[in-house]
Design an enzyme around this catalytic site. Structure first.
Site, short mmCIF file in Angstrom:
data_model
loop_
_atom_site.label_atom_id
_atom_site.label_comp_id
_atom_site.label_asym_id
_atom_site.label_seq_id
_atom_site.Cartn_x
_atom_site.Cartn_y
_atom_site.Cartn_z
N GLN A 131 -5.01 -1.96 9.66
CA GLN A 131 -4.91 -3.24 8.95
C GLN A 131 -5.52 -4.35 9.80
O GLN A 131 -5.24 -4.47 11.00
CB GLN A 131 -3.43 -3.53 8.64
N ASP B 236 -11.27 2.50 3.65
CA ASP B 236 -11.59 1.07 3.51
C ASP B 236 -13.07 0.87 3.20
O ASP B 236 -13.47 -0.22 2.76
CB ASP B 236 -11.28 0.33 4.83
N LYS C 6 0.85 -1.20 0.00
CA LYS C 6 0.00 0.00 0.00
C LYS C 6 0.88 1.26 0.00
O LYS C 6 0.62 2.21 -0.73
CB LYS C 6 -0.94 -0.02 1.22
N1 GUN Z 1 -7.11 -7.06 5.81
C1 GUN Z 1 -7.41 -7.76 4.69
N2 GUN Z 1 -7.98 -6.95 3.76
C2 GUN Z 1 -8.06 -5.73 4.33
C3 GUN Z 1 -8.55 -4.47 3.87
O1 GUN Z 1 -9.06 -4.33 2.75
N3 GUN Z 1 -8.44 -3.45 4.74
C4 GUN Z 1 -7.91 -3.58 5.99
N4 GUN Z 1 -7.86 -2.51 6.78
N5 GUN Z 1 -7.44 -4.74 6.45
C5 GUN Z 1 -7.52 -5.80 5.61
#
Ligand code: GUN
Length: 286
Positions: free
Chosen positions: A97, A120, A53
């Protein structure tokens, strides 16, 4: 028949370069989009995702600010950090996350992020907007799924879509996006009795269960579009999806690979959600 491979990595590169142009013009107006990422603990897979990211942000010219908290952090520690990010004008998007260590309530933490910064799309505000089919921030992986179908020219309206998986991150919002696009949607999960009888009806099959190789050739309708959201680490260290790629590609019409499919596109969607949040914040400050 051999399926057309939907190249998520190439599509993500295109998306990031489009975003870079928008970011360049925002920066010329004094606005640098900023994404805050929070990792609690040291889950190795989460660390890789966070690194991907940050890299995509850098490529687009988006500032990313990472915060590590120890696995022993209390819920109040996490909430305090989220509150600080909510009040930081340089931060346009915040993600915590997932998964979180077991002693933390992920729902409580996710809902503490201001919905304007919820890139998100997990806040009830944004999930409600999705349900109502009105503008809001749409979760990144389901958006990536729809973008890949659109790019490949897969028709959705009036088609039968089957979603395997029911998480709030992927399965449920993907099902709603497909409903909003006019598909007839069936949602099942890895424990659905005679799963193959359901998946064989799918013109579009979206799989998000976290079970490597769950979907085999005999579970796929010839010519179907198969979107594999799973990312599983095998014993030999290789990555594999939830779909047995080598055999299913012989029968599907379209298929996404793992790695190089939904994963990179999901990251590009996160960058796009952050840029959009910065555009909205800049507009509301005038
Ligand atoms: N863990 C797995 N996929 C995601 C996501 O799209 N966002 C977040 N914050 N954690 C994740």
């Amino acid at each position: 028949m051999t399926a057309k491979i939907i190249d998520g990595a190439a599509l993500a590169r295109e998306k990031i370069s489009e975003l870079k142009q928008i970011v360049t013009s925002l920066r010329a107006r004094g606005v640098t989009p900023g994404l805050a990422t929070v990792l609690v603990g040291d889950d190795p897979a989460s660390r890789v995702y966070i690194r991907n990211k940050a890299r995509a942000c850098e490529q687009a010219g988006v500032a990313s600010i990472h915060h590590d908290l120890p696995a022993s952090a209390s819920e109040q520690d996490v909430l305090n950090l989220v509150e600080r990010l909510n009040n930081d004008p340089k931060v346009h998007g915040t993600i915590v996350q997932l998964p979180l260590p077991r002693h933390l309530n992920a729902q409580c933490v996710s809902q503490a992020i201001a919905y304007e910064k919820d890139v998100d799309g997990f806040s009830w505000h944004n999930l409600g907007a999705l349900m109502e089919n009105v503008p809001g921030v749409v979760p990144c992986t389901p958006r990536a799924t729809m973008a890949m179908l659109a790019h490949a020219g897969v028709p959705v309206e009036s088609k039968h879509a089957v979603v395997v998986g029911r998480s709030v991150i992927v399965g449920k919002p993907a099902a709603i996006l497909l409903i909003n696009a006019g598909a007839t949607v069936t949602v099942c999960n890895s424990r659905t009795p005679d799963l193959g009888a359901v998946t064989r009806q799918a013109d579009i099959l979206v799989v998000a269960t976290g079970r490597a190789g769950l979907i085999t050739r005999n579970m796929v309708k010839p010519g179907a579009a198969v979107i594999d959201v799973g990312i599983n680490r095998l014993h030999d260290g290789k990555l594999a999806g939830d779909v047995a790629f080598d055999e299913v590609k012989e029968i599907a019409g379209w298929i996404t690979p793992v790695p190089g499919g939904v994963g990179p596109m999901t990251v590009a969607m996160l960058v796009e959600n952050t840029v959009s949040a910065a555009v909205r914040a800049a507009g509301s400050n005038r």
